[in-house]
Design an enzyme around this catalytic site. Sequence first.
Site, PDB file in Angstrom:
ATOM      1  N   ASP A   1       0.440  -0.807   0.110  1.00 45.70           N
ATOM      2  CA  ASP A   1      -0.251   0.144  -0.229  1.00 45.70           C
ATOM      3  C   ASP A   1       0.729   1.158   0.084  1.00 45.70           C
ATOM      4  O   ASP A   1       0.550   2.172   1.182  1.00 45.70           O
ATOM      5  CB  ASP A   1      -1.134   0.064   1.030  1.00 45.70           C
ATOM      6  CG  ASP A   1      -1.817  -1.409   1.339  1.00 45.70           C
ATOM      7  OD1 ASP A   1      -2.215  -2.155  -0.031  1.00 45.70           O
ATOM      8  OD2 ASP A   1      -2.364  -1.278   1.978  1.00 45.70           O
TER       9      ASP A   1
ATOM     10  N   LYS B   1       0.453  -7.908  -2.135  1.00 45.13           N
ATOM     11  CA  LYS B   1      -1.049  -8.161  -2.565  1.00 45.13           C
ATOM     12  C   LYS B   1      -0.704  -6.742  -3.030  1.00 45.13           C
ATOM     13  O   LYS B   1       0.042  -5.447  -2.856  1.00 45.13           O
ATOM     14  CB  LYS B   1      -1.331  -8.072  -1.471  1.00 45.13           C
ATOM     15  CG  LYS B   1      -3.074  -7.468  -1.323  1.00 45.13           C
ATOM     16  CD  LYS B   1      -3.944  -7.896  -0.093  1.00 45.13           C
ATOM     17  CE  LYS B   1      -3.533  -6.953   0.460  1.00 45.13           C
ATOM     18  NZ  LYS B   1      -4.487  -5.629   0.462  1.00 45.13           N
TER      19      LYS B   1
ATOM     20  N   ASP C   1      -5.252  -7.334  -5.250  1.00 47.19           N
ATOM     21  CA  ASP C   1      -6.859  -6.677  -4.847  1.00 47.19           C
ATOM     22  C   ASP C   1      -7.718  -5.755  -4.642  1.00 47.19           C
ATOM     23  O   ASP C   1      -7.119  -4.438  -5.031  1.00 47.19           O
ATOM     24  CB  ASP C   1      -6.324  -6.658  -3.423  1.00 47.19           C
ATOM     25  CG  ASP C   1      -7.395  -6.375  -2.143  1.00 47.19           C
ATOM     26  OD1 ASP C   1      -8.096  -6.189  -2.881  1.00 47.19           O
ATOM     27  OD2 ASP C   1      -6.338  -5.970  -0.869  1.00 47.19           O
TER      28      ASP C   1
ATOM     29  N   LYS D   1     -11.007  -6.821  -5.577  1.00 53.30           N
ATOM     30  CA  LYS D   1     -12.077  -7.017  -5.167  1.00 53.30           C
ATOM     31  C   LYS D   1     -13.547  -6.443  -6.493  1.00 53.30           C
ATOM     32  O   LYS D   1     -14.318  -6.173  -6.826  1.00 53.30           O
ATOM     33  CB  LYS D   1     -13.066  -6.230  -4.257  1.00 53.30           C
ATOM     34  CG  LYS D   1     -11.687  -6.788  -3.059  1.00 53.30           C
ATOM     35  CD  LYS D   1     -12.272  -5.265  -1.651  1.00 53.30           C
ATOM     36  CE  LYS D   1     -11.439  -5.690  -0.693  1.00 53.30           C
ATOM     37  NZ  LYS D   1      -9.726  -4.824  -1.216  1.00 53.30           N
TER      38      LYS D   1
ATOM     39  N   ASP E   1     -18.916  -6.564 -10.786  1.00 54.67           N
ATOM     40  CA  ASP E   1     -19.721  -6.811 -12.259  1.00 54.67           C
ATOM     41  C   ASP E   1     -20.582  -7.718 -12.541  1.00 54.67           C
ATOM     42  O   ASP E   1     -20.434  -8.476 -12.009  1.00 54.67           O
ATOM     43  CB  ASP E   1     -18.992  -6.070 -13.298  1.00 54.67           C
ATOM     44  CG  ASP E   1     -19.558  -5.292 -14.319  1.00 54.67           C
ATOM     45  OD1 ASP E   1     -20.526  -5.352 -14.726  1.00 54.67           O
ATOM     46  OD2 ASP E   1     -18.370  -4.179 -14.191  1.00 54.67           O
ATOM     47  N   ILE E   2     -21.043  -7.614 -13.952  1.00 58.50           N
ATOM     48  CA  ILE E   2     -22.024  -8.301 -14.227  1.00 58.50           C
ATOM     49  C   ILE E   2     -21.377 -10.042 -14.554  1.00 58.50           C
ATOM     50  O   ILE E   2     -19.908 -10.200 -14.920  1.00 58.50           O
ATOM     51  CB  ILE E   2     -23.221  -8.318 -15.396  1.00 58.50           C
ATOM     52  CG1 ILE E   2     -22.128  -8.008 -16.179  1.00 58.50           C
ATOM     53  CG2 ILE E   2     -23.698  -7.702 -15.003  1.00 58.50           C
ATOM     54  CD1 ILE E   2     -22.286  -7.314 -17.938  1.00 58.50           C
TER      55      ILE E   2
ATOM     56  N   THR F   1     -18.300 -10.078 -17.366  1.00 58.12           N
ATOM     57  CA  THR F   1     -17.127  -9.042 -17.291  1.00 58.12           C
ATOM     58  C   THR F   1     -16.908  -9.936 -16.224  1.00 58.12           C
ATOM     59  O   THR F   1     -15.131  -9.684 -16.671  1.00 58.12           O
ATOM     60  CB  THR F   1     -18.033  -7.432 -17.033  1.00 58.12           C
ATOM     61  OG1 THR F   1     -19.101  -7.404 -17.038  1.00 58.12           O
ATOM     62  CG2 THR F   1     -17.199  -6.793 -16.748  1.00 58.12           C
TER      63      THR F   1
ATOM     64  N   THR G   1     -15.470  -4.587   5.879  1.00 54.46           N
ATOM     65  CA  THR G   1     -15.073  -3.744   7.955  1.00 54.46           C
ATOM     66  C   THR G   1     -15.999  -2.599   7.482  1.00 54.46           C
ATOM     67  O   THR G   1     -16.264  -2.672   8.910  1.00 54.46           O
ATOM     68  CB  THR G   1     -13.927  -4.437   8.104  1.00 54.46           C
ATOM     69  OG1 THR G   1     -13.177  -3.432   7.233  1.00 54.46           O
ATOM     70  CG2 THR G   1     -13.065  -5.360   8.473  1.00 54.46           C
TER      71      THR G   1
ATOM     72  N   ARG H   1      -1.750  -6.977  13.872  1.00 55.88           N
ATOM     73  CA  ARG H   1      -1.046  -6.145  14.693  1.00 55.88           C
ATOM     74  C   ARG H   1       0.171  -6.549  16.078  1.00 55.88           C
ATOM     75  O   ARG H   1      -0.352  -7.491  16.510  1.00 55.88           O
ATOM     76  CB  ARG H   1      -1.352  -5.055  15.633  1.00 55.88           C
ATOM     77  CG  ARG H   1      -1.846  -3.804  14.743  1.00 55.88           C
ATOM     78  CD  ARG H   1      -0.849  -3.587  13.608  1.00 55.88           C
ATOM     79  NE  ARG H   1      -1.600  -2.647  13.041  1.00 55.88           N
ATOM     80  CZ  ARG H   1      -1.837  -2.395  11.260  1.00 55.88           C
ATOM     81  NH1 ARG H   1      -1.812  -3.846  10.805  1.00 55.88           N
ATOM     82  NH2 ARG H   1      -2.563  -1.981  10.879  1.00 55.88           N
TER      83      ARG H   1
ATOM     84  N   GLY I   1       0.832  -5.634   6.624  1.00 50.58           N
ATOM     85  CA  GLY I   1       0.798  -4.165   6.463  1.00 50.58           C
ATOM     86  C   GLY I   1       1.097  -3.065   7.114  1.00 50.58           C
ATOM     87  O   GLY I   1       2.613  -3.269   6.887  1.00 50.58           O
ATOM     88  N   ARG I   2       0.775  -1.998   7.209  1.00 51.29           N
ATOM     89  CA  ARG I   2       1.968  -0.996   7.435  1.00 51.29           C
ATOM     90  C   ARG I   2       2.721  -1.364   9.544  1.00 51.29           C
ATOM     91  O   ARG I   2       3.396  -1.128   9.170  1.00 51.29           O
ATOM     92  CB  ARG I   2       1.213   0.132   8.295  1.00 51.29           C
ATOM     93  CG  ARG I   2       0.829   1.225   7.710  1.00 51.29           C
ATOM     94  CD  ARG I   2      -0.477   1.957   7.816  1.00 51.29           C
ATOM     95  NE  ARG I   2      -1.938   1.002   7.650  1.00 51.29           N
ATOM     96  CZ  ARG I   2      -2.718   1.710   8.448  1.00 51.29           C
ATOM     97  NH1 ARG I   2      -2.830   2.900   8.778  1.00 51.29           N
ATOM     98  NH2 ARG I   2      -4.035   0.861   8.601  1.00 51.29           N
TER      99      ARG I   2
HETATM  100  O1  C5P Z   1      -1.968  -2.164   7.387  1.00 50.78           O
HETATM  101  P1  C5P Z   1      -2.123  -2.793   7.638  1.00 50.78           P
HETATM  102  O2  C5P Z   1      -2.317  -3.792   8.143  1.00 50.78           O
HETATM  103  O3  C5P Z   1      -3.800  -1.865   8.442  1.00 50.78           O
HETATM  104  O4  C5P Z   1      -3.294  -3.357   6.345  1.00 50.78           O
HETATM  105  C1  C5P Z   1      -4.629  -3.931   5.948  1.00 50.78           C
HETATM  106  C2  C5P Z   1      -4.249  -4.636   4.399  1.00 50.78           C
HETATM  107  O5  C5P Z   1      -4.951  -5.359   5.195  1.00 50.78           O
HETATM  108  C3  C5P Z   1      -4.306  -3.027   3.955  1.00 50.78           C
HETATM  109  O6  C5P Z   1      -4.181  -3.272   2.513  1.00 50.78           O
HETATM  110  C4  C5P Z   1      -5.960  -2.874   3.835  1.00 50.78           C
HETATM  111  O7  C5P Z   1      -6.963  -2.336   2.539  1.00 50.78           O
HETATM  112  C5  C5P Z   1      -6.798  -5.051   3.656  1.00 50.78           C
HETATM  113  N1  C5P Z   1      -7.990  -4.668   4.590  1.00 50.78           N
HETATM  114  C6  C5P Z   1      -8.567  -4.470   5.583  1.00 50.78           C
HETATM  115  N2  C5P Z   1      -9.490  -4.895   6.590  1.00 50.78           N
HETATM  116  C7  C5P Z   1     -10.043  -5.449   5.529  1.00 50.78           C
HETATM  117  C8  C5P Z   1      -9.972  -6.089   4.120  1.00 50.78           C
HETATM  118  C9  C5P Z   1      -8.829  -5.946   3.117  1.00 50.78           C
HETATM  119  O8  C5P Z   1      -7.713  -4.116   5.955  1.00 50.78           O
HETATM  120  N3  C5P Z   1     -11.570  -5.892   6.014  1.00 50.78           N
END
Ligand code: C5P
Length: 248
Positions: A16, A38, A65, A67, A70-71, A74, A129, A191, A220-221
């Site tokens: 990201d 991803k 990723d 998501k 669509d029909i 497609t 979410t 986390r 992610g972060r």
């Molecule tokens: O940085 P972080 O760990 O929050 O990143 C979470 C990743 O998971 C992001 O790419 C976010 O778009 C994805 N994601 C999410 N919650 C969801 C579905 C996908 O955080 N319900």
Amino acid sequence: MNIDSNIKEKIVLALDVEKIEEAKELVSELAPYTGTFKVGLQLFMGYGLEVVNYILSKNANFFLDVKLHDIPNTVKKASENIVLNGANFFNIHCTGGLEMMKAAREGADSMAAKLNKKPPVILGVTMLTSISQDVLDNQFEINKNVSDFAIKLAHLAKEAGLDGVVASPMEVETIKKELGADFKVLCPGIRPKWSLVDDQKRIATPSATIKRGADYIVLGRAVTKAENRIEAMEKIYEEIKEELCLQH
Ligand code: C5P
């Protein structure tokens, strides 16, 4: 560090980031620890598939990723092209319905067969979410509990032949119980104890999420914004090994 391939396979790193250079830097630095990278809407809309070959050249999987929703026709054609472009994982909205999900499976599998490749892992997004009970009740006027609705959509995804769903760490056990151990679950909201929570609400540690049965965890972060990313990854590996009593 000795990289455990069972852990590596479960790790999905979310690219990201704003710039392609940053994405490439993350891939080259973290490929030894990462089963799958991803690429989400931000990077994809900015640079298209530019980063893909880089990911694939590091022997990692590529997860698109975006998501789809669509029909059926497609989505089928898009799924063919997603596989043609090298994705090993992609996701679609379960709210697109059974026919749409089946079309994705069909398109993806026929292209994989044509290319003599393994069919990709297709994951369903049940409820975002960001969709709360209030949205379901008052905007969509769907008279159902949000978790029950998510489980209902997961059943549809299984019926359509998808490999699994995206879910929070809190939902893994229920999904596995309801849909079976083979139905894959990928969890974001991960986390480690030592990292910042950011804007995530329903979080769990990497090891707790894997213990509950998650097949994949999205990092992610917690890693990408760490001062030392390799050190962060290695700490995560150690924690998983310790908690799951894997051999060092
Ligand atoms: O940085 P972080 O760990 O929050 O990143 C979470 C990743 O998971 C992001 O790419 C976010 O778009 C994805 N994601 C999410 N919650 C969801 C579905 C996908 O955080 N319900």
